[in-house]
Structure formats: C-alpha cells, structure tokens
Design an enzyme around this catalytic site. Structure first.
Site, PDB file in Angstrom:
ATOM      1  N   THR A 277       2.541 -13.353  12.187  1.00 50.55           N
ATOM      2  CA  THR A 277       3.536 -12.706  13.049  1.00 50.55           C
ATOM      3  C   THR A 277       4.262 -13.704  13.960  1.00 50.55           C
ATOM      4  OG1 THR A 277       1.610 -12.021  14.362  1.00 50.55           O
ATOM      5  CG2 THR A 277       2.682 -10.336  13.061  1.00 50.55           C
TER       6      THR A 277
ATOM      7  N   ARG B 216       0.805  -1.235   0.000  1.00 49.47           N
ATOM      8  CA  ARG B 216       0.000   0.000   0.000  1.00 49.47           C
ATOM      9  C   ARG B 216       0.833   1.279   0.000  1.00 49.47           C
ATOM     10  NH1 ARG B 216      -4.094  -0.291   4.647  1.00 49.47           N
ATOM     11  NH2 ARG B 216      -2.772  -1.930   5.511  1.00 49.47           N
TER      12      ARG B 216
ATOM     13  N   ARG C 269      39.325  43.753 -15.507  1.00 48.28           N
ATOM     14  CA  ARG C 269      38.125  44.485 -15.884  1.00 48.28           C
ATOM     15  C   ARG C 269      38.452  45.244 -17.172  1.00 48.28           C
ATOM     16  NH1 ARG C 269      36.945  48.719 -11.460  1.00 48.28           N
ATOM     17  NH2 ARG C 269      36.257  47.002 -10.185  1.00 48.28           N
TER      18      ARG C 269
END
Ligand code: UD1
Ligand code: MG
Length: 456
Positions: free
Chosen positions: A84, A18, A426
């Site tokens: 079980t 499930r 730069r």
C-alpha cells in the site's frame, strides 16, 4: 473545518481475484453506482479537490470510470503490487505538489462517510502528521492492530507480523489514512519492506512518523464505515448497509415507507414531500419523485420522473425516459419507456407506451400497445390531449392521434386520426340466433349415444 488543500489518493490496483468476475472489483456497483464512484464522490464531498487513482496494469476501464466521475482526476499505474505504501508512492507526481492534507482511500471500501473523512482532516489540522481510522470488529483476525501509548498511536502491526500479545488487541486499522502533506514524502520514503509479506506497508507510516518526533493519532469509527469488499458476499453486505442508510435518509426527509426493508433505492433517487412508497418497490438509478406521489407495491422504476400527486402501480414498470406529469395514473402491468405522459392522463391497466407523448387528460384503455418498433427502427406515437384510446388497440407508429379523438376498442390504427373524430378498425360482427343452443343439444345427444353403446 480546515482550509488546507486536500489531495485524495484512491488505491485500486488490486486484482480482486476473490470476486471471481471479469469486471474489475471497483467497477462493481452498490446502490446503482460503482464502488469507485462512491469513494471519489465521498472524497470530493470531504474537500478532496485534487484526486488521484492508482490502478493496476490493464485497468483501462477503471481509468475511464474515474474520468467519467471526475474529469480532473490523475491516473497512476502501479506496475508491480508491492504494497500500500508503494501504491501511494506511485502517485508521486501528485504528492510532489505538496498538498496540505493527503487522504489515502481504498477503492474497495465504499461506505466511508464524509463526516469520518472530515474527522481525519481535523486531526491533521490539530497537528497530527498521520491520522488513521480505528474500529473494533467482532473478529479482528487479519486486520492490522493499533498499538497505542499515552501520546497517541505508536505503531500498526499487520496481523501476520503481530505477536500473541499484539493479536489480543481489539482496536484495528480500518485502512484509510490521512497524512500531513508537508511530511508525507519524508515519511513514505522511510518505509521499508522488512515484514512477513515483503511489502511496503502504508501502516508503517505511523511508527516512522513517531520515530521522526511527529505525532500520530487514531480516529475511531464504526465497522460499517471501513467495510472492505473482497467477495460477492461482502458486496451484498455492503449493499445492505447502504440500503439502510438510503432508506433512513429518505424517511428522515419525510418519505412514508410501510416496509422500508423491502424498498430498494439508488444513491441518486430523489423524493419530494409527502411521498408514499408501498412494500416491494425497486428504484434503479435516475429516478425523481415529486411531492404527494404514491408508488404502489411491486413497481420497478429506472431513469423516470414521476410528477406531483401521480400514482404508479401496483406492478408498474417505468423505464428510462418515462416522464409522468401531475396527477398521472399508471396502473398494474403498464410499461412506460421514453414517453411523456402529460398532466392527468391515465393508463390504468395492461399497456405498453414507448417512444410516445400522451396528452393531458387522455385515457389509455387496457391492452393498448404503441407498436413502436418495426424490426429495424423505433417510431413515435403522439396522442393528443383528452383522447380516448379504446381497449386492446394497437397504435402502429409513426402515428398521430389528434386532441379529443376516440379510438374504438380492438382497432389497429395505421394512419393519423384527426382531432375529435372516431377511428374504428374492426371486422363486422356476425350473429347467428340459436346457434349455441343447437350446439349444446347436439353435444349432449352424442354423449348419450356413446353411453348407450357401452351398455351390455
Ligand atoms: C489493509 C491494512 C490493514 C487494515 C486493512 C483494513 C496495510 C498494509 N494494511 O490490509 O492494516 O487492517 O487494510 O481492511 O495497508 N493496494 C494497491 N496496491 C498494492 C497493495 C494494495 O493498490 O500494492 C490496494 C488494494 O487494491 C486495496 C487497498 O490497497 O484497495 C488495501 O490493500 P489490501 O491488500 O486489501 O490490504 P489489507 O490486507 O486488507
Ligand atoms: Mg483489504
């Protein structure tokens, strides 16, 4: 507490159909740990020095996770799912060692608390041969009912086998059970499968023990303790219960949370003193927060260490291997991965620091990126103490910035920079006087011409 030895047998042979998942049920996680990790951890904390896990065929991944958590664990395979009691008997070799106490636990029931298991063990120490966990669910449908008399527990009747009168009983079986080692094999051997499911029910241990003149008792606990997980919705419910417990424990230890219901913790999250956590913070596994730290809203932390007095967020992401020293500041939209940020260093806005060391007191400007990946391998960036990294700089690793060095804004740094020097990469700035004004006037004139042309 009892000094009897203890074997915990964890039943995990179920298919978990499930869950509608390829992952075996007990390998799903809550609080960042697998369900199996929670159950085995609690078993060990309750004194379960011997551990056995019963798995289904083809559950190698479950066995591997069990070994990771507790290398001493014995793994048993239940080839056919016959109930079980049959599952417990699959661990026969462990039972044969005749331990003092046997705890039977379910791999899909991860919220059981150490205290509750200790209560079951106390019942055995007080003379019970079988001790079961009882609880009173809002809706008892589907659970085994506990049938009691003045001498304790008489029997457990599974829902399918119960009469109308028995179904009216609100006291239900939580599933987990403790058995006295000296009687366990004799009890289990007498359990048959004459019931609606043709299964060997562990729950029959109660009636069998009573028939042998032994005593059986029920220990009452909360529904949360025995909450089993069969679906993704129940997984989320269990997560919610766990989160509540983790938040309460953190607040009890002195953590300030403005909106605890919005903070998500892992079972292993640790906090020092006087920590503050703002709303909407997620702590994935492996996080340690030291004294006086503040974690601001919308931050996500995983595998990270936050030093004393550090400030993180809002909107910060600390990934595995992030180590922040004392009084470090990590601000909004900063991501740190596998990097040590030494005492007092700051990265306050928009940065990526990965595979790096940032020296004490260094300042990382907005937009700084450590370019750690060349498409094939990761490389290290080492930033010295007191360095200043100007905004929008790319540090192309492997690269070293010396102590006290200064990187000009917008630089792409590809070579090591010596300490106390300036590095600047730069292009030259061009200035044309009056250019913007001329553009504006030209545009305006064109618009006027177009409007004039439209007039009749
Ligand atoms: C069980 C109890 C029921 C109790 C309920 C609480 C029995 C017979 N019934 O029912 O009284 O109210 O728990 O949730 O014990 N497992 C195996 N092999 C098997 C069968 C089960 O390993 O052959 C494992 C499952 O993976 C699971 C656990 O044992 O972890 C319990 O089995 P499950 O089928 O969930 O029992 P319930 O019908 O919930
Ligand atoms: Mg169940």
């Amino acid at each position: 507490m009892t000094d009897r030895s203890c074997l915990a047998i964890v039943l995990a042979a179920g298919e978990g159909v499930r869950m509608r998942s390829r992952t075996p049920k007990v390998l799903h996680t809550i609080g960042g740990r697998t369900l199996l990790d929670h159950v085995l951890g609690t078993a060990m904390a309750a004194g379960g020095a011997d551990l056995a896990v019963v798995i289904g065929p083809d559950h190698g991944a479950v066995a591997a996770e069990a070994k990771r958590i507790a290398p001493q664990v014995s793994i048993f395979t239940q080839r056919e799912r016959l109930g079980t009691a049959h599952a417990v008997l699959s661990a026969r070799a462990a039972l044969d060692k005749a331990p003092g106490d046997i705890l039977v636990m379910f791999g899909d029931t991860p919220l059981i608390r150490v205290e509750t298991l200790k209560q079951l063990r106390s019942a055995l120490a007080d003379g019970a041969a079988v001790a079961v966990l009882g609880f009173r669910p809002a809706d008892p449908t589907g659970y085994g009912r506990l049938i009691t008399d003045k001498n304790g527990l008489l029997a457990i009747r599974e829902h399918k086998d119960a009469s109308e009168a028995e179904r009216a009983i609100g006291f239900c079986n939580g599933g987990l059970m403790a058995l006295a080692g000296e009687h366990a094999l004799a009890i289990l051997a007498r359990i048959g499968n004459q019931n609606a499911n043709k299964e060997y029910y562990l729950t029959d241990a109660v009636a069998v023990a009573r028939g042998m003149g032994l005593s059986a008792v029920a220990v009452e606990t909360s529904e949360d303790d025995v909450r089993g997980i069969n679906t993704k919705a129940q997984l989320a419910e269990a997560e919610a219960v766990l989160q509540k417990r983790l938040r309460s424990a953190a607040m009890d230890a002195g953590v300030t949370m403005v909106a605890p219901e919005t903070v998500f913790l892992s079972s292993d999250t640790t906090f020092g003193k006087n920590v503050t956590i703002e709303p909407n913070v997620v702590f994935a596994p492996g996080v340690r927060i030291e004294d006086d730290a503040v974690i601001r809203s919308f931050s996500h932390l995983e595998g990270a260490h936050v030093g004393k007095g550090a400030r993180v967020g809002p909107f910060a992401r600390l990934r595995p291997g992030a180590k922040l020293g004392t009084d470090v500041h990590i601000g909004n939209f900063v991501e740190i991965k596998a990097a040590t940020i030494e005492d007092g260093a700051k990265a306050n806005h928009l940065a990526y620091i990965g595979d790096a060391r940032v020296g004490a007191g260094a300042n990382i400007g907005a937009g700084t990126i450590t370019c750690n990946y060349d498409g094939y391998a990761k490389h290290k960036t080492d930033i010295g103490a007191g360095a200043f990294i100007g905004t929008n700089s790319s540090l192309v690793a492997p690269v070293k910035i010396g102590d006290g060095a200064y990187i000009g804004s917008g630089s792409v740094i590809t070579q090591d920079v010596p300490g106390d020097s300036l590095a600047l990469e730069r292009s030259q700035q061009t200035v044309k006087q009056g250019w913007a004004k001329r553009l504006r006037e030209e545009r305006l004139a064109r618009k006027k011409d177009a409007a004039d042309a439209k007039k009749p």
